[in-house]
Design an enzyme around this catalytic site. Structure first.
Site, mmCIF file in Angstrom:
data_model
loop_
_atom_site.group_PDB
_atom_site.id
_atom_site.type_symbol
_atom_site.label_atom_id
_atom_site.label_comp_id
_atom_site.label_asym_id
_atom_site.label_seq_id
_atom_site.Cartn_x
_atom_site.Cartn_y
_atom_site.Cartn_z
ATOM 1 N N GLY A 239 0.937 -1.081 -0.111
ATOM 2 C CA GLY A 239 0.114 0.059 0.041
ATOM 3 C C GLY A 239 0.762 1.232 0.013
ATOM 4 O O GLY A 239 0.286 2.394 -0.159
ATOM 5 N N GLY A 277 3.139 -3.591 -3.843
ATOM 6 C CA GLY A 277 2.947 -3.505 -5.339
ATOM 7 C C GLY A 277 3.344 -2.544 -6.091
ATOM 8 O O GLY A 277 4.423 -2.377 -7.083
ATOM 9 N N ARG A 278 2.566 -1.536 -5.762
ATOM 10 C CA ARG A 278 2.633 -0.223 -6.558
ATOM 11 C C ARG A 278 4.058 0.467 -6.474
ATOM 12 O O ARG A 278 4.712 0.816 -7.558
ATOM 13 C CB ARG A 278 1.755 0.532 -6.123
ATOM 14 C CG ARG A 278 1.704 2.056 -6.890
ATOM 15 C CD ARG A 278 0.661 3.037 -6.234
ATOM 16 N NE ARG A 278 -0.650 2.469 -5.881
ATOM 17 C CZ ARG A 278 -1.961 2.524 -6.305
ATOM 18 N NH1 ARG A 278 -1.882 3.176 -7.557
ATOM 19 N NH2 ARG A 278 -2.834 2.142 -5.850
ATOM 20 N N TYR A 318 -10.471 6.017 -11.323
ATOM 21 C CA TYR A 318 -9.995 6.586 -10.315
ATOM 22 C C TYR A 318 -9.726 8.266 -10.213
ATOM 23 O O TYR A 318 -9.362 8.754 -8.994
ATOM 24 C CB TYR A 318 -9.000 6.049 -9.277
ATOM 25 C CG TYR A 318 -8.900 4.466 -9.524
ATOM 26 C CD1 TYR A 318 -9.632 3.708 -8.627
ATOM 27 C CD2 TYR A 318 -7.783 3.865 -10.070
ATOM 28 C CE1 TYR A 318 -9.549 2.434 -8.724
ATOM 29 C CE2 TYR A 318 -7.858 2.434 -10.177
ATOM 30 C CZ TYR A 318 -8.664 1.630 -9.603
ATOM 31 O OH TYR A 318 -8.557 0.469 -9.478
ATOM 32 N N CYS A 346 -15.003 5.621 -27.826
ATOM 33 C CA CYS A 346 -16.150 6.110 -27.892
ATOM 34 C C CYS A 346 -16.763 6.362 -26.505
ATOM 35 O O CYS A 346 -18.013 5.804 -26.335
ATOM 36 C CB CYS A 346 -17.065 5.462 -28.647
ATOM 37 S SG CYS A 346 -16.402 5.014 -30.314
ATOM 38 N N GLU A 347 -16.106 6.925 -25.501
ATOM 39 C CA GLU A 347 -16.789 7.537 -24.227
ATOM 40 C C GLU A 347 -16.130 8.705 -23.854
ATOM 41 O O GLU A 347 -15.107 8.695 -23.996
ATOM 42 C CB GLU A 347 -16.535 6.153 -23.190
ATOM 43 C CG GLU A 347 -17.327 5.013 -23.555
ATOM 44 C CD GLU A 347 -17.395 4.175 -22.101
ATOM 45 O OE1 GLU A 347 -17.611 4.688 -21.219
ATOM 46 O OE2 GLU A 347 -17.197 3.048 -22.200
ATOM 47 N N TYR A 375 -0.663 -1.649 -11.966
ATOM 48 C CA TYR A 375 -2.090 -1.317 -12.502
ATOM 49 C C TYR A 375 -2.383 -0.775 -13.699
ATOM 50 O O TYR A 375 -3.261 0.179 -14.074
ATOM 51 C CB TYR A 375 -2.921 -0.588 -11.157
ATOM 52 C CG TYR A 375 -2.499 -1.227 -9.886
ATOM 53 C CD1 TYR A 375 -3.121 -2.530 -9.760
ATOM 54 C CD2 TYR A 375 -1.870 -0.584 -8.662
ATOM 55 C CE1 TYR A 375 -2.586 -3.297 -8.539
ATOM 56 C CE2 TYR A 375 -1.422 -1.199 -7.606
ATOM 57 C CZ TYR A 375 -1.955 -2.347 -7.438
ATOM 58 O OH TYR A 375 -1.640 -3.041 -6.269
#
Ligand code: LLP
Length: 421
Positions: A239, A277-278, A318, A346-347, A375
């Site tokens: 974390g 991880g990050r 996020y 297309c969003e 991620y």
């Protein structure tokens, strides 16, 4: 610090010009620096030096086989959260006794896979899981080593979607119920208690929530030992946050995190596990994309890239910030202007940055998204039938494609036609 730096006005990954790789591989693609991965791992090694410990890289951040091998070769353990991750870790050569299995919904099939293949421990998250694991282990004639993940009810002060340590989150067993859960565990055949697990969230930029959570774990260690349990291992989760916006973020360093660990749980005689991880993968990777068009809209300009939300979902999911830099270094003093940086999907949500100050760019210019090693590729999809983009690893002056871009044909052939259609 990472090894993506401008040299002679050109962005390099270690000793290779990013533009050279783009020419060979085509954009968009993920690009990783082996030296940066190693450096980040060593920062944690230094932070925990002198304590009996194992750094279990959380492969959910970046699970490419080459990255797993790189980690395993450094002596890392691996934190897995699915049967697929377990199988990948083993395929990369990670021994079972260096794999911890986390996750709130492990299935009996996943338990069986890990018990037969070898496992360091399961981090159990509920009473029903405890019972299921006991049943599976007993049926195989095995004993499952476990910790129980306790939910310490602390506010990690991070994005709501990645906070996990509050009682309203689905994770772990409330710390107030932990003693009863351990009592239940001790009575089950097929289960061996080895420690306690806690993970309070991701992208933490303040050490105070860690201090609060680890102090609660220390108290619980004393209580559980008094109850007769063999608490020899503490898994403190992952974390620790990284600077996504380099100009104004300076999250705590691993060495400072290590001091919190030492101060709170360092004298309990436990082996310490952590699951970063990050911090290991995030700034060890960039996403390289090309400008397709510069479009002048009503009162705003749009930089339309060939990368999209399906390749890097974090901004859409996020509202995450990623620094986006040109691959050719702007000459000092170049005037910047505000642009919206978007992908071709297309969003409207396919927006990487709104009103971002950028040096002038034009069609075919290359840009790099920083902090995309964690991620990024793992959360990609083929939405809009956009094939998954390649991953490339640099080591010194060499680079290799560690996941190739599938052809349209390969992508299409994964679908199968019912005989009756
Ligand atoms: N251990 C457990 C049990 C976890 O759930 C996680 C992350 C980690 C370790 C690793 O945390 P890290 O050191 O990477 O912060 N997709 C989100 C992040 C989700 C994190 C989920 N769990 C994002 O892109 O920000």
């Amino acid at each position: 610090m990472d090894y993506f730096l401008y040299k002679n006005g050109q962005l390099h990954a270690e000793d290779v010009a990013v533009a050279e790789i783009a020419k060979a591989v085509g954009t968009p693609f993920y690009l990783y620096s082996a030296a940066t991965f190693r450096r980040h791992f060593r920062l944690f090694e230094e932070a925990l030096a002198g304590m009996d410990h194992l750094i279990c890289y959380a492969m959910k951040a970046n699970g490419n086989l080459a990255i797993l091998k790189l980690m395993a070769d450094l002596g890392a353990g691996i934190d897995v959260v699915s049967g697929g991750e377990y199988a990948k870790a083993r395929a990369a050569g990670v021994p079972g006794d260096r794999i911890v299995f986390s996750g709130v919904g492990k299935t009996p099939a996943e338990m069986k896979l890990a018990l037969t293949g070898g496992i360091r421990q399961f981090n159990v998250e509920s009473e029903p899981e405890l019972m299921a694991l006991s049943r599976v282990a007993t049926s195989l004639g095995k004993i499952a080593p476990i910790t129980i993940r306790v939910n310490p009810d602390v506010d990690a002060k991070t994005h709501a979607k990645i906070a996990t340590g509050k009682s309203e989150n689905k994770f772990g067993i409330p710390i107030a119920k932990a003693r009863a859960a351990y009592q239940q565990a001790a009575a089950l055949p097929g289960i061996e208690v080895v420690g306690i697990d806690v993970h309070i969230g991701s992208q933490l930029t303040d050490l105070a929530p860690y201090e609060a959570a680890f102090n609660k774990v220390a108290d619980l260690t004393h209580q559980l030992r008094a109850d007769g349990h063999n608490i020899k291992r503490l898994d403190l989760g992952g974390g620790l946050g990284i600077p996504y916006e380099r100009s104004n973020e300076a999250p705590p360093l691993p060495i400072e995190y290590g001091e919190v660990v030492r101060r709170t749980v360092g004298d309990l005689g436990c082996e310490i596990e952590i699951e970063p991880g990050r911090l290991i993968a995030g700034n060890a990777g960039i996403l390289v994309a090309s400008v397709i068009y510069l479009k002048h809209g009503e009162g705003r300009d749009f930089l339309i890239l060939d990368a999209a939300m399906n390749d890097l979902i974090r901004p859409a999911m996020y509202e995450a910030h990623h620094d986006i830099i040109p691959v050719v270094e702007p000459v000092p003093g170049t005037e910047q202007s505000l642009v919206d940086i978007v992908g071709p999907v297309c969003e409207s949500g396919d927006t990487f940055a709104k009103q971002r100050n950028m040096a002038p760019l034009q069609a075919d210019d290359l840009v790099a998204f920083r902090s995309a090693g964690a991620y990024g590729a793992v959360m990609a999809s083929e939405y809009n039938a956009r094939p998954l983009i390649p991953e490339v690893l640099v080591e010194g002056d060499q680079f290799a494609v560690i996941r190739a871009r599938p052809s349209f044909e390969e992508m299409i052939n994964r679908d199968t036609m019912p005989v009756w259609l």
